[in-house]
Design a protein around this motif. Structure first.
Motif, PDB file in Angstrom:
ATOM      1  N   ASP A 279       0.830  -1.169  -0.132  1.00 24.62           N
ATOM      2  CA  ASP A 279      -0.054  -0.183   0.072  1.00 24.62           C
ATOM      3  C   ASP A 279       0.878   1.276   0.046  1.00 24.62           C
ATOM      4  N   ASN A 280       0.729   2.038  -0.995  1.00 26.26           N
ATOM      5  CA  ASN A 280       1.652   3.234  -1.106  1.00 26.26           C
ATOM      6  C   ASN A 280       1.457   4.162   0.186  1.00 26.26           C
ATOM      7  N   LEU A 281       0.257   4.109   0.775  1.00 20.49           N
ATOM      8  CA  LEU A 281       0.128   5.000   1.951  1.00 20.49           C
ATOM      9  C   LEU A 281       0.186   4.138   3.051  1.00 20.49           C
ATOM     10  N   GLY A 282       0.471   2.857   3.237  1.00 16.93           N
ATOM     11  CA  GLY A 282       0.787   2.145   4.117  1.00 16.93           C
ATOM     12  C   GLY A 282       2.449   1.844   4.507  1.00 16.93           C
ATOM     13  N   LYS A 283       2.785   0.747   4.183  1.00 18.27           N
ATOM     14  CA  LYS A 283       4.367   0.511   4.371  1.00 18.27           C
ATOM     15  C   LYS A 283       4.929   1.550   3.421  1.00 18.27           C
ATOM     16  N   GLY A 284       4.334   2.217   2.377  1.00 13.59           N
ATOM     17  CA  GLY A 284       5.233   3.160   1.577  1.00 13.59           C
ATOM     18  C   GLY A 284       4.946   4.603   2.110  1.00 13.59           C
ATOM     19  N   ALA A 285       4.176   4.655   3.075  1.00 11.06           N
ATOM     20  CA  ALA A 285       4.230   6.127   3.793  1.00 11.06           C
ATOM     21  C   ALA A 285       3.850   6.076   5.304  1.00 11.06           C
ATOM     22  N   SER A 286       2.693   6.124   5.660  1.00 14.23           N
ATOM     23  CA  SER A 286       2.298   6.308   6.810  1.00 14.23           C
ATOM     24  C   SER A 286       2.485   5.055   7.905  1.00 14.23           C
ATOM     25  N   GLY A 287       2.216   4.111   7.398  1.00 18.11           N
ATOM     26  CA  GLY A 287       2.628   2.596   8.237  1.00 18.11           C
ATOM     27  C   GLY A 287       3.912   2.613   8.480  1.00 18.11           C
ATOM     28  N   ALA A 288       4.839   2.869   7.513  1.00 19.74           N
ATOM     29  CA  ALA A 288       6.401   3.301   7.743  1.00 19.74           C
ATOM     30  C   ALA A 288       6.700   3.909   8.803  1.00 19.74           C
ATOM     31  N   ALA A 289       6.042   5.383   8.835  1.00 17.04           N
ATOM     32  CA  ALA A 289       6.412   6.287   9.665  1.00 17.04           C
ATOM     33  C   ALA A 289       5.851   5.671  11.175  1.00 17.04           C
ATOM     34  N   ILE A 290       4.602   4.988  11.384  1.00 17.92           N
ATOM     35  CA  ILE A 290       4.330   4.253  12.493  1.00 17.92           C
ATOM     36  C   ILE A 290       5.309   3.686  13.019  1.00 17.92           C
ATOM     37  N   GLN A 291       5.845   2.379  12.017  1.00 24.08           N
ATOM     38  CA  GLN A 291       6.728   1.573  12.519  1.00 24.08           C
ATOM     39  C   GLN A 291       7.973   2.305  13.017  1.00 24.08           C
ATOM     40  N   ASN A 292       8.480   3.036  12.225  1.00 23.32           N
ATOM     41  CA  ASN A 292       9.531   3.688  12.676  1.00 23.32           C
ATOM     42  C   ASN A 292       9.267   4.392  14.267  1.00 23.32           C
ATOM     43  N   LEU A 293       8.245   5.103  14.305  1.00 24.10           N
ATOM     44  CA  LEU A 293       7.953   5.779  15.749  1.00 24.10           C
ATOM     45  C   LEU A 293       7.804   4.545  16.758  1.00 24.10           C
ATOM     46  N   ASN A 294       7.233   3.511  16.372  1.00 19.65           N
ATOM     47  CA  ASN A 294       7.226   2.467  17.626  1.00 19.65           C
ATOM     48  C   ASN A 294       8.817   2.151  17.843  1.00 19.65           C
ATOM     49  N   ILE A 295       9.481   1.918  17.109  1.00 24.14           N
ATOM     50  CA  ILE A 295      10.985   1.295  17.326  1.00 24.14           C
ATOM     51  C   ILE A 295      11.721   2.619  17.910  1.00 24.14           C
ATOM     52  N   MET A 296      11.773   3.753  17.742  1.00 32.06           N
ATOM     53  CA  MET A 296      12.258   4.883  18.358  1.00 32.06           C
ATOM     54  C   MET A 296      11.792   4.822  19.695  1.00 32.06           C
ATOM     55  N   CYS A 297      10.436   4.597  20.045  1.00 34.04           N
ATOM     56  CA  CYS A 297      10.147   4.568  21.334  1.00 34.04           C
ATOM     57  C   CYS A 297      10.008   3.338  22.278  1.00 34.04           C
ATOM     58  N   GLY A 298      10.640   2.290  21.621  1.00 33.46           N
ATOM     59  CA  GLY A 298      10.991   1.082  22.510  1.00 33.46           C
ATOM     60  C   GLY A 298       9.563   0.217  22.561  1.00 33.46           C
ATOM     61  N   LEU A 299       8.822   0.430  21.367  1.00 35.14           N
ATOM     62  CA  LEU A 299       7.620  -0.262  21.529  1.00 35.14           C
ATOM     63  C   LEU A 299       7.499  -1.615  20.461  1.00 35.14           C
ATOM     64  N   PRO A 300       6.790  -2.496  20.709  1.00 35.02           N
ATOM     65  CA  PRO A 300       6.644  -3.446  19.619  1.00 35.02           C
ATOM     66  C   PRO A 300       6.270  -2.636  18.221  1.00 35.02           C
ATOM     67  N   GLU A 301       6.933  -3.269  17.129  1.00 38.45           N
ATOM     68  CA  GLU A 301       7.128  -2.168  15.741  1.00 38.45           C
ATOM     69  C   GLU A 301       5.715  -2.322  15.118  1.00 38.45           C
ATOM     70  N   THR A 302       4.980  -3.478  15.583  1.00 36.31           N
ATOM     71  CA  THR A 302       3.733  -3.665  14.757  1.00 36.31           C
ATOM     72  C   THR A 302       2.577  -2.857  15.366  1.00 36.31           C
ATOM     73  N   THR A 303       2.756  -2.392  16.385  1.00 39.14           N
ATOM     74  CA  THR A 303       1.743  -1.790  17.223  1.00 39.14           C
ATOM     75  C   THR A 303       0.836  -0.594  16.413  1.00 39.14           C
ATOM     76  N   GLY A 304      -0.575  -0.741  16.353  1.00 39.16           N
ATOM     77  CA  GLY A 304      -1.206   0.305  15.894  1.00 39.16           C
ATOM     78  C   GLY A 304      -1.045   0.142  14.237  1.00 39.16           C
ATOM     79  N   LEU A 305      -0.341  -0.889  13.663  1.00 38.44           N
ATOM     80  CA  LEU A 305      -0.130  -1.083  12.359  1.00 38.44           C
ATOM     81  C   LEU A 305      -1.480  -1.847  11.763  1.00 38.44           C
ATOM     82  N   ARG A 306      -1.872  -1.886  10.473  1.00 43.17           N
ATOM     83  CA  ARG A 306      -2.953  -2.634   9.879  1.00 43.17           C
ATOM     84  C   ARG A 306      -2.452  -3.675   9.056  1.00 43.17           C
ATOM     85  N   LEU A 307      -2.514  -4.661   9.709  1.00 38.06           N
ATOM     86  CA  LEU A 307      -1.713  -5.916   9.116  1.00 38.06           C
ATOM     87  C   LEU A 307      -2.854  -7.077   8.851  1.00 38.06           C
TER      88      LEU A 307
END
Length: 307
Positions: A279-307
């Motif tokens: 999804d160009n808006l998912g892993k290609g944009a917004s989903g990737a940003a959330i994944q990176n945000l989770n990692i930067m905050c020490g959270l499970p990387e899939t939290t809040g993602l639509r999988l």
């Protein structure tokens, strides 16, 4: 205490989808600006300095200006624009390619582009494993939903139902090319042929390969196995066991933050088609940003993602 997040450019397509994925998450507190203040430089600067992490959903030049406004704040930044994807001092935000640890410890993270996400997911692990050569002249054929073009292109497609296919990038100097070359570790720039179709979201990124002309005569099964081993521990990227009979982009597709990779080989092994579906808006944009945000905050990387 909740982590304070400011989305600079929250009214755009990527920003809106990031906000949707953050809705109801108590780990975060959004720093918000009213509509009449979201383009005010002093208000933006204050918000950038108040936030723990800022996510930039802006055109390239505006993203560079936002980074300057944030100077001296200590605010960590995720930039969803293409302004810093090959810039010194920035960590490339593709965890499956560069490793979660680098992102977790980064001050400045540049979100990958949607097309490069598909290309790099396919090619970078194979080049690193030396299954395919770094000095090959790679070609990328890709088709995307129109939402990746921003508000102007979205309006153009919505108001012009007769548009069935939009090919572009014919000057052969698309801004994604340096990103693809650098992060795949290639010797040559790629030949990139992008197109847009009348579906809101979704994309297919394809790399055709003449395996029989490559040194070592790599086989499609070897490519598939190498990719499966690389992504074996990923909850976001999947490598299919078999080639699909067809791949479709639907105009009513739901948001999706994962990615599926396919390796299609012909009998005799001379040719292969590598395809990434995302999804160009998912892993290609917004989903990737959330994944990176989770990692930067020490959270499970899939939290809040639509999988």
């Amino acid at each position: 205490m909740a982590t304070r997040i400011f989305i600079d450019g929250a009214a755009g397509t990527t920003g809106l989808e990031i906000r949707e994925r953050l809705a109801g998450r108590t780990e975060f507190e959004l720093v918000l600006l009213d509509d009449d203040r979201r383009k005010d430089e002093s208000a933006r600067k204050q918000a950038l300095h108040e936030a723990d992490i800022a996510i930039l959903c802006l055109p390239d030049e505006a993203a560079r200006d936002a980074v300057k406004l944030a100077e001296g704040s200590g605010t960590r930044i995720i930039d969803a624009s293409s302004a810093h994807r090959v810039a010194d001092g920035w960590t490339y935000g593709f965890p499956e390619i560069i490793g979660n640890e680098k992102i977790a410890n980064a001050q400045l993270v540049s979100n990958p582009g949607c097309y490069p996400t598909g290309f790099l997911a396919l090619i970078a692990p194979l080049v690193r494993a030396r299954v395919i050569p770094a000095d090959w002249p790679y070609t990328v054929n890709a088709v995307s939903g129109y939402s990746g073009g921003g508000k102007a292109l979205i309006e153009r497609f919505k108001s012009s139902p007769q548009i069935a296919h939009r090919s572009y990038g014919h000057e052969l100097a698309h801004k994604h090319r340096p990103e693809m070359k650098l992060h795949a570790g290639l010797d040559h720039g790629v030949l990139f042929a992008p197109a847009v179709v009348p579906a809101y979201r979704g994309m297919h990124v394809e790399v055709p390969l003449h395996l029989g002309a490559m040194e070592g005569d790599p086989e499609a099964d070897t490519l598939r196995t190498t990719l499966q081993e690389h992504y074996a521990n990923s909850n976001i990227v999947t490598v299919a066991d078999i080639a699909p009979s067809e791949l479709l982009l639907n105009d009513d597709a739901e948001a999706f933050d994962g990615m599926t990779l396919y390796v299609c080989g012909n009998e005799g092994g001379w040719n292969a088609r590598l395809i990434a579906r995302l999804d160009n808006l998912g892993k290609g944009a917004s989903g990737a940003a959330i994944q990176n945000l989770n990692i930067m905050c020490g959270l499970p990387e899939t939290t809040g993602l639509r999988l």
